[in-house]
Design a protein around this motif. Structure first.
Motif, PDB file in Angstrom:
ATOM      1  N   ARG A   1      27.038  41.959  42.084  1.00  0.00           N
ATOM      2  CA  ARG A   1      26.742  41.038  43.186  1.00  0.00           C
ATOM      3  C   ARG A   1      26.722  41.789  44.513  1.00  0.00           C
ATOM      4  N   ARG A   2      27.678  42.680  44.688  1.00  0.00           N
ATOM      5  CA  ARG A   2      27.723  43.502  45.904  1.00  0.00           C
ATOM      6  C   ARG A   2      26.448  44.336  46.037  1.00  0.00           C
TER       7      ARG A   2
ATOM      8  N   ILE B   1      23.592  44.249  49.003  1.00  0.00           N
ATOM      9  CA  ILE B   1      23.278  45.446  49.791  1.00  0.00           C
ATOM     10  C   ILE B   1      21.778  45.702  49.789  1.00  0.00           C
ATOM     11  N   ARG B   2      21.137  45.566  48.621  1.00  0.00           N
ATOM     12  CA  ARG B   2      19.678  45.757  48.531  1.00  0.00           C
ATOM     13  C   ARG B   2      18.930  44.712  49.352  1.00  0.00           C
TER      14      ARG B   2
ATOM     15  N   LEU C   1      25.251  46.839  54.772  1.00  0.00           N
ATOM     16  CA  LEU C   1      26.530  46.280  54.326  1.00  0.00           C
ATOM     17  C   LEU C   1      27.344  47.398  53.711  1.00  0.00           C
ATOM     18  N   ARG C   2      28.647  47.348  53.946  1.00  0.00           N
ATOM     19  CA  ARG C   2      29.536  48.307  53.286  1.00  0.00           C
ATOM     20  C   ARG C   2      30.832  47.613  52.931  1.00  0.00           C
ATOM     21  N   GLN C   3      31.343  47.948  51.772  1.00  0.00           N
ATOM     22  CA  GLN C   3      32.571  47.332  51.289  1.00  0.00           C
ATOM     23  C   GLN C   3      33.755  47.910  52.058  1.00  0.00           C
TER      24      GLN C   3
ATOM     25  N   ALA D   1      38.372  38.709  45.558  1.00  0.00           N
ATOM     26  CA  ALA D   1      37.212  38.732  46.444  1.00  0.00           C
ATOM     27  C   ALA D   1      36.937  40.155  46.869  1.00  0.00           C
ATOM     28  N   LEU D   2      35.705  40.365  47.193  1.00  0.00           N
ATOM     29  CA  LEU D   2      35.247  41.643  47.710  1.00  0.00           C
ATOM     30  C   LEU D   2      34.743  41.352  49.125  1.00  0.00           C
ATOM     31  N   VAL D   3      35.140  42.151  50.106  1.00  0.00           N
ATOM     32  CA  VAL D   3      34.773  41.908  51.499  1.00  0.00           C
ATOM     33  C   VAL D   3      33.895  43.058  51.973  1.00  0.00           C
ATOM     34  N   MET D   4      32.738  42.681  52.540  1.00  0.00           N
ATOM     35  CA  MET D   4      31.826  43.682  53.087  1.00  0.00           C
ATOM     36  C   MET D   4      31.604  43.408  54.565  1.00  0.00           C
TER      37      MET D   4
END
Length: 192
Positions: free
Chosen positions: A149-150, A154-155, A164-166, A13-16
């Motif tokens: 996807r991130r 963000i866009r 949003l920032r990771q 997973a990627l968390v922002m």
């Protein structure tokens, strides 16, 4: 690893972290625009996301100490009176309601099924053991799927006026540590 959370089952997973938007302060037209942009964001998703809102009680005793120190430096009696009134207002607000801090996160998951199903994967999944794929391969595949996807989120969030920032590895470690090791509640002092 590499700002990505790896799961035991081979997922990732990627968390922002997200900024917030005070919707109530917007004009009616601005609110309608935000609602339309939010609907566009939701309709544009072709993948799942998880929205996490973390609410924590805030200890403002250090702020009260700061106010006391600032009050001692004030020479004008009128300003000192205003500062005392402000301090009383803060104390009354604390007694009526808890002071809460909110942080907003968006989690973009990567399923181990996106690695591809193999015979060894199915037997490993039943046993609960590690995936037959090396960790570097999982990270590489996760990045290929998660980064677009991130960037898309963000866009789309930018149209809402939200940034949003990771989270980095250190920020992820601190977040998970604080989630699983919460600080004990502060003891309220009545004489503050």
């Amino acid at each position: 690893t590499d700002d990505i959370v790896l799961y035991k089952d081979g997922g990732a997973a990627l968390v922002m972290e997200s900024t917030s938007l005070n919707f109530g302060l917007l004009s009616e037209k601005e609110q309608e625009a935000v609602i339309a942009a939010y609907a566009a964001l939701l309709n544009s998703l072709s993948f799942s996301v998880q929205i996490v809102i973390r609410t924590q009680r805030k200890d403002i005793s250090s702020y009260l100490i700061y106010l006391d120190a600032a009050a001692k430096k004030i020479a004008s009696p009128k300003l000192a009176n205003l500062m005392a009134g402000y301090r009383r207002f803060i104390l009354d607000s604390i007694k009526k309601k808890n002071v809460l801090g909110k942080r907003f996160y968006i989690v973009i998951p990567f399923s181990p099924l996106e690695l591809g199903v193999t015979k060894s994967f199915l037997t490993t999944a039943r046993r609960g053991g590690p995936l037959p794929f090396p960790k570097s391969y999982v990270i590489k595949k996760a990045k290929v799927l998660l980064y677009p996807r991130r960037d898309h989120l963000i866009r789309q969030a930018g149209r809402l006026g939200i940034r949003l920032r990771q989270l980095t590895v250190n920020e992820l470690v601190a977040l998970f540590y604080n989630v699983y090791n919460p600080e004990p509640p502060a003891i309220k002092k009545e004489d503050i």
